[in-house]
Design a protein around this motif. Sequence first.
Motif, PDB file in Angstrom:
ATOM      1  N   ASP A  20      91.876 103.659  36.905  1.00  0.00           N
ATOM      2  CA  ASP A  20      91.521 105.129  37.248  1.00  0.00           C
ATOM      3  C   ASP A  20      91.594 105.740  38.323  1.00  0.00           C
ATOM      4  N   GLU A  21      91.119 104.922  39.347  1.00  0.00           N
ATOM      5  CA  GLU A  21      91.451 105.277  40.823  1.00  0.00           C
ATOM      6  C   GLU A  21      92.614 105.453  41.064  1.00  0.00           C
ATOM      7  N   PHE A  22      93.687 104.560  40.741  1.00  0.00           N
ATOM      8  CA  PHE A  22      94.848 104.548  41.080  1.00  0.00           C
ATOM      9  C   PHE A  22      95.742 105.948  40.535  1.00  0.00           C
ATOM     10  N   ASP A  23      95.183 106.184  39.146  1.00  0.00           N
ATOM     11  CA  ASP A  23      95.769 107.357  38.442  1.00  0.00           C
ATOM     12  C   ASP A  23      95.481 108.829  39.392  1.00  0.00           C
ATOM     13  N   TYR A  24      94.246 108.570  39.904  1.00  0.00           N
ATOM     14  CA  TYR A  24      93.731 109.922  40.308  1.00  0.00           C
ATOM     15  C   TYR A  24      94.278 109.843  41.849  1.00  0.00           C
ATOM     16  N   ILE A 108     103.262 113.052  49.617  1.00  0.00           N
ATOM     17  CA  ILE A 108     101.972 113.318  49.561  1.00  0.00           C
ATOM     18  C   ILE A 108     101.473 114.389  50.811  1.00  0.00           C
ATOM     19  N   SER A 109     100.759 115.411  50.715  1.00  0.00           N
ATOM     20  CA  SER A 109     100.418 116.378  51.917  1.00  0.00           C
ATOM     21  C   SER A 109      99.398 115.689  52.680  1.00  0.00           C
ATOM     22  N   GLU A 114      93.978 112.969  53.413  1.00  0.00           N
ATOM     23  CA  GLU A 114      92.908 112.972  53.961  1.00  0.00           C
ATOM     24  C   GLU A 114      91.509 113.029  53.125  1.00  0.00           C
ATOM     25  N   LYS A 115      91.805 113.997  52.061  1.00  0.00           N
ATOM     26  CA  LYS A 115      90.896 114.013  51.072  1.00  0.00           C
ATOM     27  C   LYS A 115      90.672 112.677  50.221  1.00  0.00           C
ATOM     28  N   ILE A 116      91.642 112.317  49.855  1.00  0.00           N
ATOM     29  CA  ILE A 116      91.525 111.233  49.064  1.00  0.00           C
ATOM     30  C   ILE A 116      91.099 109.774  49.738  1.00  0.00           C
ATOM     31  N   CYS A 117      91.311 109.733  51.030  1.00  0.00           N
ATOM     32  CA  CYS A 117      90.999 108.657  52.095  1.00  0.00           C
ATOM     33  C   CYS A 117      89.308 108.741  51.950  1.00  0.00           C
ATOM     34  N   HIS A 121      87.228 104.764  49.417  1.00  0.00           N
ATOM     35  CA  HIS A 121      87.212 103.774  50.603  1.00  0.00           C
ATOM     36  C   HIS A 121      88.312 103.130  50.522  1.00  0.00           C
ATOM     37  N   GLN A 122      88.756 102.554  49.330  1.00  0.00           N
ATOM     38  CA  GLN A 122      89.983 101.569  49.392  1.00  0.00           C
ATOM     39  C   GLN A 122      91.376 102.251  49.779  1.00  0.00           C
TER      40      GLN A 122
END
Lengths: 192, 192
Positions: A20-24, A108-109, A114-117, A121-122
């Motif tokens: 799920d995290e990777f899909d996001y 990726i923008s 930055e938003k996903i970082c 955390h990973q």
Amino acid sequence: MDGKDLLRQHIAKTASLTDDEFDYFFSHFKSETFKKGQVIISEGDVVEKEYFVLSGCLKAFFVNDNIKMHILQFTMPTWWTSDYAALYNNTKATICIDCISDAEVLSISNEDREKICNELHQVEHFFRWRTNKGYVAAQKRLLSFMNNDAKTRYEELLALYPALYNMVPKHLIAAYLGVSRETLSRLYTSSK
Amino acid sequence: MDGKDLLRQHIAKTASLTDDEFDYFFSHFKSETFKKGQVIISEGDVVEKEYFVLSGCLKAFFVNDNIKMHILQFTMPTWWTSDYAALYNNTKATICIDCISDAEVLSISNEDREKICNELHQVEHFFRWRTNKGYVAAQKRLLSFMNNDAKTRYEELLALYPALYNMVPKHLIAAYLGVSRETLSRLYTSSK
């Protein structure tokens, strides 16, 4: 392997993400295709994205006032590229990036990275190690430029990019090494 | 300002840590002092730590087979240094780091940095941006080495380290620029 699997495999070497995290994470990437010779970033552009190469080969370069081209980096599949100075500092591009061959990339923008970082955390862990490796490679190239002759730099280049010699025109290899086409021919002959 | 405050201020530019989080982070650093000329990392060493400089000036360099010294980086207060290729890849040092003046540093081990990056997301965020900036600086230096003459590189050096000219012996500035001492004297005279 499709682009999503390639990115997943690439990231799994460094970071642990659930499906799920990777899909996001992946939902923030845009698939783009470019033709051979197409320009992705020009000097003076606003730079908003970085690129993960799925197929083909890109080059990052600049042309100086004497119309001499210097190549900073070739980018092959599973490598990343952008004008990071411009991307990180929100300044205009000082280098160009174009396509040596037809290419497929995922972009990726800066804003989405930055938003996903911040959210995962990973993902931040992945990007820290991605840049750590880039930093070490840039320092190694600088040391080599300061100290090594063209023949050693040529051998390092082939070790770094074994497939390069068949993919990239010789005048671009010469521009990466900072030597003339004639010097490159001599290096090529003496290394055979 | 003591070392703890200097590090806190440095990190606060990039990351938000509570007092407790910062205290925990800081508890993993070791305060070290070195004398002018003292060697911190020698070629061939196992490299286990990186260094945040509080006072003084360090240099990262290597000496080639012809006994010519190349300087990769000067490290001033609030800058970080190590042989990152060795530190990150768990290989032996290929460069040396020593002290141009007496110096105070805070050191942290690779193991502790990774542990805290894992425990505190904001610390990972800080180190990602620290390396992002280092990567951009290394690429800028490489571009400059490829393209600029010694006079331009000299002017860039003074812009990057304004205090350097009074702190560092001239032969070391020449070794950073990759020019002879005589060439440096001419650059210095023509830039006045």
